[in-house]
Design an enzyme around this catalytic site. Structure first.
Site, mmCIF file in Angstrom:
data_model
loop_
_atom_site.group_PDB
_atom_site.id
_atom_site.type_symbol
_atom_site.label_atom_id
_atom_site.label_comp_id
_atom_site.label_asym_id
_atom_site.label_seq_id
_atom_site.Cartn_x
_atom_site.Cartn_y
_atom_site.Cartn_z
ATOM 1 N N ARG A 11 2.305 -42.673 36.232
ATOM 2 C CA ARG A 11 2.036 -41.497 35.403
ATOM 3 C C ARG A 11 3.263 -41.171 34.566
ATOM 4 O O ARG A 11 4.384 -41.254 35.063
ATOM 5 C CB ARG A 11 1.705 -40.301 36.308
ATOM 6 C CG ARG A 11 0.221 -40.113 36.503
ATOM 7 C CD ARG A 11 -0.096 -39.092 37.541
ATOM 8 N NE ARG A 11 0.539 -37.786 37.344
ATOM 9 C CZ ARG A 11 0.252 -36.714 38.058
ATOM 10 N NH1 ARG A 11 -0.662 -36.779 39.010
ATOM 11 N NH2 ARG A 11 0.861 -35.571 37.844
ATOM 12 N N ARG B 114 -1.793 -22.300 40.394
ATOM 13 C CA ARG B 114 -0.375 -22.657 40.395
ATOM 14 C C ARG B 114 0.486 -21.467 39.981
ATOM 15 O O ARG B 114 1.713 -21.589 39.936
ATOM 16 C CB ARG B 114 -0.149 -23.792 39.399
ATOM 17 C CG ARG B 114 0.256 -25.125 40.043
ATOM 18 C CD ARG B 114 0.299 -26.131 38.926
ATOM 19 N NE ARG B 114 0.953 -27.360 39.186
ATOM 20 C CZ ARG B 114 0.331 -28.505 39.485
ATOM 21 N NH1 ARG B 114 -0.964 -28.530 39.685
ATOM 22 N NH2 ARG B 114 1.015 -29.621 39.610
ATOM 23 N N ARG C 225 9.310 -30.574 37.010
ATOM 24 C CA ARG C 225 8.102 -30.124 37.721
ATOM 25 C C ARG C 225 8.493 -29.406 39.011
ATOM 26 O O ARG C 225 7.851 -28.431 39.408
ATOM 27 C CB ARG C 225 7.195 -31.324 38.016
ATOM 28 C CG ARG C 225 6.522 -31.845 36.742
ATOM 29 C CD ARG C 225 5.947 -33.223 36.923
ATOM 30 N NE ARG C 225 4.853 -33.260 37.858
ATOM 31 C CZ ARG C 225 4.493 -34.347 38.543
ATOM 32 N NH1 ARG C 225 5.154 -35.475 38.406
ATOM 33 N NH2 ARG C 225 3.476 -34.302 39.368
ATOM 34 N N ARG D 182 4.600 -43.768 43.211
ATOM 35 C CA ARG D 182 3.175 -43.476 43.034
ATOM 36 C C ARG D 182 2.562 -44.322 41.907
ATOM 37 O O ARG D 182 3.178 -44.539 40.882
ATOM 38 C CB ARG D 182 2.998 -41.998 42.716
ATOM 39 C CG ARG D 182 1.549 -41.654 42.378
ATOM 40 C CD ARG D 182 1.254 -40.225 42.588
ATOM 41 N NE ARG D 182 1.772 -39.372 41.532
ATOM 42 C CZ ARG D 182 1.576 -38.049 41.521
ATOM 43 N NH1 ARG D 182 0.905 -37.460 42.501
ATOM 44 N NH2 ARG D 182 2.065 -37.314 40.552
ATOM 45 N N LYS E 151 -0.965 -33.478 48.518
ATOM 46 C CA LYS E 151 -2.209 -32.719 48.295
ATOM 47 C C LYS E 151 -3.332 -33.616 47.783
ATOM 48 O O LYS E 151 -4.450 -33.564 48.264
ATOM 49 C CB LYS E 151 -2.006 -31.603 47.253
ATOM 50 C CG LYS E 151 -0.865 -30.675 47.490
ATOM 51 C CD LYS E 151 -0.795 -29.579 46.428
ATOM 52 C CE LYS E 151 -0.545 -30.038 45.005
ATOM 53 N NZ LYS E 151 0.784 -30.605 44.743
HETATM 54 P P1 AMP Z 1 -0.832 -32.629 39.053
HETATM 55 O O1 AMP Z 1 -1.715 -33.806 38.834
HETATM 56 O O2 AMP Z 1 -1.418 -31.603 39.977
HETATM 57 O O3 AMP Z 1 0.568 -33.020 39.443
HETATM 58 O O4 AMP Z 1 -0.712 -31.897 37.643
HETATM 59 C C1 AMP Z 1 -0.189 -32.568 36.522
HETATM 60 C C2 AMP Z 1 0.138 -31.577 35.417
HETATM 61 O O5 AMP Z 1 -1.068 -30.905 35.010
HETATM 62 C C3 AMP Z 1 1.079 -30.458 35.789
HETATM 63 O O6 AMP Z 1 2.436 -30.828 35.725
HETATM 64 C C4 AMP Z 1 0.716 -29.419 34.718
HETATM 65 O O7 AMP Z 1 1.240 -29.781 33.457
HETATM 66 C C5 AMP Z 1 -0.797 -29.562 34.637
HETATM 67 N N1 AMP Z 1 -1.469 -28.680 35.609
HETATM 68 C C6 AMP Z 1 -2.188 -29.046 36.703
HETATM 69 N N2 AMP Z 1 -2.678 -27.976 37.337
HETATM 70 C C7 AMP Z 1 -2.255 -26.904 36.654
HETATM 71 C C8 AMP Z 1 -2.405 -25.502 36.813
HETATM 72 N N3 AMP Z 1 -3.098 -24.994 37.849
HETATM 73 N N4 AMP Z 1 -1.818 -24.688 35.907
HETATM 74 C C9 AMP Z 1 -1.136 -25.174 34.851
HETATM 75 N N5 AMP Z 1 -0.938 -26.483 34.647
HETATM 76 C C10 AMP Z 1 -1.488 -27.351 35.528
#
Ligand code: AMP
Length: 221
Positions: free
Chosen positions: A161, A88, A172, A128, A13
């Site tokens: 990360r 999400r 996750r 990554r 994404k």
């Molecule tokens: P990502 O970079 O999209 O993988 O997001 C990293 C982390 O940010 C996730 O594992 C969550 O802890 C938090 N996060 C990102 N987007 C959301 C969301 N829409 N709702 C809740 N937590 C989020």
């Protein structure tokens, strides 16, 4: 054009969102990046968000919804954007719909679900690398920077990360299965859901995305 990119962590994404932003000039709003930015302040809220993200759980719905709606509103009532990583949960999706409705803003046009297997996610996320300065994504095999360890865009240092450790990736994925997957039915019921394979190489995936957007008359043929 108002799009949502759905899919498990590592489905592509973020990379596809960055490419679309660069090539189609659509604003890419990645909730993870925006939360990481918001959490940078060393206050108690910032530390709480960082802790939740590093353990691979979801940040509370109200907090992330408030943040994302601010960014959505900043695009104006008709502005184009891609939402990556938000919503999400079904709660967040409802709050997004009502936020857009309240401001007389255009609704979401299309939801793209990037489908990948759990095995692929594990191998992808362990390769990554992200830029500590601007958040750009790279991959040791799939998307190498021009110079090792350095961001092509801003020359910032690349790092792993904290939530890309195998244990956290597994959590996750569980969170995705339990809390985010129900969104597929939510958007299917709306007739907005389209699936794309998230398994190909970066450029193959982008080709598929453009093909889909052409079919949907969202970009010129
Ligand atoms: P990502 O970079 O999209 O993988 O997001 C990293 C982390 O940010 C996730 O594992 C969550 O802890 C938090 N996060 C990102 N987007 C959301 C969301 N829409 N709702 C809740 N937590 C989020």
């Amino acid at each position: 054009m108002r799009l949502i990119f759905l899919g498990a962590p590592g489905a592509g994404k973020g990379t596809q969102g960055e490419l679309a932003e660069e090539r189609l000039h659509i604003v890419h709003l990645a909730s993870g990046d925006l939360l990481r930015q918001a959490a940078r302040g060393a206050d108690a809220v910032g530390r709480k968000i960082t802790g939740i993200m590093e353990e691979g759980s979801l940040v509370p719905d109200e907090l992330v919804t408030h943040l994302m709606l601010q960014h959505v509103e900043a695009q104006g009532a008709q502005g184009s954007f891609i939402l990556d990583g938000f919503p999400r949960t079904v709660e967040q999706a409802r709050a997004l719909d009502s936020g857009l409705g309240k401001n007389g803003s255009s609704p979401i046009d299309l939801v793209v679900d990037f489908e990948v297997s759990a095995d692929l996610v594990l191998s992808r996320l362990s390769g990554r690398r992200v830029c500590a300065q601007c958040g750009a994504n790279y991959h040791l095999q799939r998307l190498r920077p021009r110079q090792e360890g350095q961001c092509d865009r801003c020359s910032g240092p690349l790092s792993v990360r904290r939530d890309d450790e195998p244990e956290v990736i597994r959590r996750r994925l569980r969170v995705y299965e339990e809390q985010t997957k129900p969104l597929l039915d939510f958007y299917r019921a709306d007739g907005k859901l389209r699936a794309l394979s998230g398994e190909g190489q970066v450029e193959e995936q982008y080709e598929q995305l453009i093909k889909l957007l052409r079919t949907e008359h969202m970009v010129a043929s």
